[in-house]
Design a protein around this motif. Structure first.
Motif, PDB file in Angstrom:
ATOM      1  N   GLU A  17       1.300 109.751  57.416  1.00  0.00           N
ATOM      2  CA  GLU A  17       0.535 108.279  59.037  1.00  0.00           C
ATOM      3  C   GLU A  17       1.745 108.443  59.399  1.00  0.00           C
ATOM      4  OE1 GLU A  17      -1.841 105.425  59.753  1.00  0.00           O
ATOM      5  OE2 GLU A  17      -1.899 106.568  57.280  1.00  0.00           O
ATOM      6  N   THR A  18       0.885 108.259  60.617  1.00  0.00           N
ATOM      7  CA  THR A  18       2.269 108.243  61.623  1.00  0.00           C
ATOM      8  C   THR A  18       2.741 106.088  62.179  1.00  0.00           C
ATOM      9  OG1 THR A  18       1.626 109.987  62.816  1.00  0.00           O
ATOM     10  CG2 THR A  18       2.587 108.777  63.880  1.00  0.00           C
ATOM     11  N   PHE A  19       4.097 106.000  61.729  1.00  0.00           N
ATOM     12  CA  PHE A  19       4.335 104.282  62.400  1.00  0.00           C
ATOM     13  C   PHE A  19       4.874 104.735  63.399  1.00  0.00           C
ATOM     14  CE2 PHE A  19       4.424 105.360  58.004  1.00  0.00           C
ATOM     15  CZ  PHE A  19       3.503 104.922  57.191  1.00  0.00           C
ATOM     16  N   ASP A  20       5.006 103.316  64.362  1.00  0.00           N
ATOM     17  CA  ASP A  20       5.551 103.823  65.700  1.00  0.00           C
ATOM     18  C   ASP A  20       7.493 103.883  65.466  1.00  0.00           C
ATOM     19  OD1 ASP A  20       3.954 103.923  67.351  1.00  0.00           O
ATOM     20  OD2 ASP A  20       2.632 101.186  66.749  1.00  0.00           O
ATOM     21  N   SER A  21       7.523 102.559  63.820  1.00  0.00           N
ATOM     22  CA  SER A  21       8.537 102.286  63.885  1.00  0.00           C
ATOM     23  C   SER A  21       8.961 101.903  62.336  1.00  0.00           C
ATOM     24  CB  SER A  21       9.278 101.477  64.687  1.00  0.00           C
ATOM     25  OG  SER A  21       9.158  99.990  64.462  1.00  0.00           O
ATOM     26  N   MET A  22      10.151 101.852  61.964  1.00  0.00           N
ATOM     27  CA  MET A  22      10.101 101.666  60.381  1.00  0.00           C
ATOM     28  C   MET A  22      11.925 100.901  60.528  1.00  0.00           C
ATOM     29  SD  MET A  22       9.263 104.254  58.523  1.00  0.00           S
ATOM     30  CE  MET A  22       8.778 104.029  56.695  1.00  0.00           C
ATOM     31  N   PHE A  23      11.558 100.073  59.283  1.00  0.00           N
ATOM     32  CA  PHE A  23      13.355  99.491  58.763  1.00  0.00           C
ATOM     33  C   PHE A  23      13.177  98.271  57.631  1.00  0.00           C
ATOM     34  CE2 PHE A  23      10.667  95.837  61.256  1.00  0.00           C
ATOM     35  CZ  PHE A  23      10.789  94.859  60.109  1.00  0.00           C
ATOM     36  N   TYR A  24      13.954  98.763  57.310  1.00  0.00           N
ATOM     37  CA  TYR A  24      14.847  98.419  55.940  1.00  0.00           C
ATOM     38  C   TYR A  24      15.918  97.043  55.841  1.00  0.00           C
ATOM     39  CZ  TYR A  24      17.067  98.168  51.400  1.00  0.00           C
ATOM     40  OH  TYR A  24      17.422  97.631  50.353  1.00  0.00           O
ATOM     41  N   LEU A  25      15.398  96.097  55.301  1.00  0.00           N
ATOM     42  CA  LEU A  25      16.128  94.548  55.650  1.00  0.00           C
ATOM     43  C   LEU A  25      16.531  94.346  54.055  1.00  0.00           C
ATOM     44  CD1 LEU A  25      16.230  92.081  57.701  1.00  0.00           C
ATOM     45  CD2 LEU A  25      13.676  91.230  56.179  1.00  0.00           C
ATOM     46  N   PRO A  26      18.412  94.290  54.336  1.00  0.00           N
ATOM     47  CA  PRO A  26      19.129  95.075  52.854  1.00  0.00           C
ATOM     48  C   PRO A  26      18.788  93.448  51.615  1.00  0.00           C
ATOM     49  CG  PRO A  26      20.456  95.395  54.808  1.00  0.00           C
ATOM     50  CD  PRO A  26      18.717  95.121  55.084  1.00  0.00           C
ATOM     51  N   ILE A  27      18.288  92.532  52.599  1.00  0.00           N
ATOM     52  CA  ILE A  27      18.613  91.139  51.974  1.00  0.00           C
ATOM     53  C   ILE A  27      17.280  91.279  51.351  1.00  0.00           C
ATOM     54  CG2 ILE A  27      17.051  89.607  53.730  1.00  0.00           C
ATOM     55  CD1 ILE A  27      20.531  87.627  52.768  1.00  0.00           C
ATOM     56  N   LEU A  31      10.803  97.863  53.287  1.00  0.00           N
ATOM     57  CA  LEU A  31      11.425  98.613  54.025  1.00  0.00           C
ATOM     58  C   LEU A  31       9.486  98.227  54.916  1.00  0.00           C
ATOM     59  CD1 LEU A  31      11.801 100.634  55.273  1.00  0.00           C
ATOM     60  CD2 LEU A  31       9.913 102.186  53.758  1.00  0.00           C
ATOM     61  N   TYR A  32       9.949  97.822  56.232  1.00  0.00           N
ATOM     62  CA  TYR A  32       8.812  97.641  56.644  1.00  0.00           C
ATOM     63  C   TYR A  32       8.809  98.555  58.122  1.00  0.00           C
ATOM     64  CZ  TYR A  32       9.482  92.790  55.409  1.00  0.00           C
ATOM     65  OH  TYR A  32      10.136  91.603  54.415  1.00  0.00           O
ATOM     66  N   TYR A  33       7.520  98.411  58.571  1.00  0.00           N
ATOM     67  CA  TYR A  33       7.161  99.728  59.544  1.00  0.00           C
ATOM     68  C   TYR A  33       6.223  98.678  60.478  1.00  0.00           C
ATOM     69  CZ  TYR A  33       2.218  99.872  57.499  1.00  0.00           C
ATOM     70  OH  TYR A  33       1.248  99.755  56.046  1.00  0.00           O
ATOM     71  N   SER A  34       5.854  99.715  62.006  1.00  0.00           N
ATOM     72  CA  SER A  34       4.799  98.872  62.869  1.00  0.00           C
ATOM     73  C   SER A  34       3.598  99.983  63.313  1.00  0.00           C
ATOM     74  CB  SER A  34       5.771  98.200  63.597  1.00  0.00           C
ATOM     75  OG  SER A  34       6.804  99.373  64.255  1.00  0.00           O
ATOM     76  N   LYS A  35       2.988  99.848  63.472  1.00  0.00           N
ATOM     77  CA  LYS A  35       2.046 100.265  64.147  1.00  0.00           C
ATOM     78  C   LYS A  35       1.404  99.329  65.174  1.00  0.00           C
ATOM     79  CE  LYS A  35      -0.614 102.937  62.522  1.00  0.00           C
ATOM     80  NZ  LYS A  35      -2.076 104.030  61.279  1.00  0.00           N
ATOM     81  N   GLY A  36       1.596 100.304  66.522  1.00  0.00           N
ATOM     82  CA  GLY A  36       0.623  98.736  67.629  1.00  0.00           C
ATOM     83  C   GLY A  36       2.050  97.441  68.078  1.00  0.00           C
ATOM     84  N   ALA A  37       0.990  96.795  67.775  1.00  0.00           N
ATOM     85  CA  ALA A  37       1.669  95.312  67.384  1.00  0.00           C
ATOM     86  C   ALA A  37       1.695  94.955  66.326  1.00  0.00           C
ATOM     87  CB  ALA A  37       0.644  93.837  68.843  1.00  0.00           C
ATOM     88  N   ASN A  38       1.811  95.354  65.219  1.00  0.00           N
ATOM     89  CA  ASN A  38       1.515  94.760  64.174  1.00  0.00           C
ATOM     90  C   ASN A  38       3.020  95.097  63.099  1.00  0.00           C
ATOM     91  OD1 ASN A  38      -0.754  93.305  64.223  1.00  0.00           O
ATOM     92  ND2 ASN A  38      -2.299  95.277  63.951  1.00  0.00           N
ATOM     93  N   VAL A  39       3.321  94.254  62.297  1.00  0.00           N
ATOM     94  CA  VAL A  39       4.014  94.396  61.772  1.00  0.00           C
ATOM     95  C   VAL A  39       3.794  94.812  59.943  1.00  0.00           C
ATOM     96  CG1 VAL A  39       6.516  94.196  60.333  1.00  0.00           C
ATOM     97  CG2 VAL A  39       6.577  94.382  63.220  1.00  0.00           C
ATOM     98  N   TYR A  40       4.218  95.818  59.280  1.00  0.00           N
ATOM     99  CA  TYR A  40       3.677  95.719  57.163  1.00  0.00           C
ATOM    100  C   TYR A  40       4.572  95.671  56.697  1.00  0.00           C
ATOM    101  CZ  TYR A  40      -0.934  96.735  60.228  1.00  0.00           C
ATOM    102  OH  TYR A  40      -2.000  96.919  61.121  1.00  0.00           O
ATOM    103  N   ARG A  41       4.970  95.616  55.609  1.00  0.00           N
ATOM    104  CA  ARG A  41       5.783  95.509  54.192  1.00  0.00           C
ATOM    105  C   ARG A  41       5.011  96.482  53.075  1.00  0.00           C
ATOM    106  NH1 ARG A  41       5.674  90.346  50.319  1.00  0.00           N
ATOM    107  NH2 ARG A  41       7.007  91.871  48.461  1.00  0.00           N
ATOM    108  N   PHE A  42       6.015  97.507  53.143  1.00  0.00           N
ATOM    109  CA  PHE A  42       5.119  98.631  52.004  1.00  0.00           C
ATOM    110  C   PHE A  42       5.378  97.096  50.497  1.00  0.00           C
ATOM    111  CE2 PHE A  42       5.982 102.842  52.794  1.00  0.00           C
ATOM    112  CZ  PHE A  42       5.462 103.078  54.441  1.00  0.00           C
TER     113      PHE A  42
END
Length: 136
Positions: A17-27, A31-42
């Protein structure tokens, strides 16, 4: 593709799958990823799972081996395909976590595993006999 370098051996995960971006929130260790205007949580407990199709690398062993036993820890029915010497050798469905016998008679140097499921797979193991699993 996600590369994690903070573990002892590190991990590399490739997505189909292709994602626009990913980021990890250590606290929250999330791991989160975005597709278009939406943000999702793994691993979102409220989300449905994608169909997982994972194929291991081809392992070359130092001597010919005839694997006769398989263990899987999974949360849903899983299709397992075993490849020997680059060709499909055996396919079966693991209906739940457990130990499975494999047909005898296939000795090979090169092995790989392909699995497909809509659940989660936590562990896979191959052994020459069921008795090898008693100490695991």
């Amino acid at each position: 593709m996600a590369i994690r370098l903070d573990e002892a051996a590190g991990t590399l995960t490739q997505f189909n799958e292709t994602f626009d971006s990913m980021f990890y929130l250590p606290i929250t260790d999330t791991l989160y990823y975005s597709k278009g205007a939406n943000v999702y949580r793994f691993k979102d407990p409220n989300a449905s799972y994608y169909t997982l199709d994972w194929w291991s690398k081809e392992f070359t062993l130092p001597k010919y081996v005839n694997f006769g036993a398989f263990y899987i820890r999974c949360t849903a029915s899983t299709t397992v395909q075993l490849y020997a010497e680059g060709s499909l050798w055996h396919t079966f469905t693991a209906s739940a976590t457990g130990y499975y016998r494999l047909p005898a008679g296939k000795r090979a140097l090169r092995w790989s595993i392909r699995v497909g499921t809509t659940g989660k797979i936590e562990e896979l193991a191959l052994a020459e006999s069921m008795s090898e699993f008693k100490d695991v």
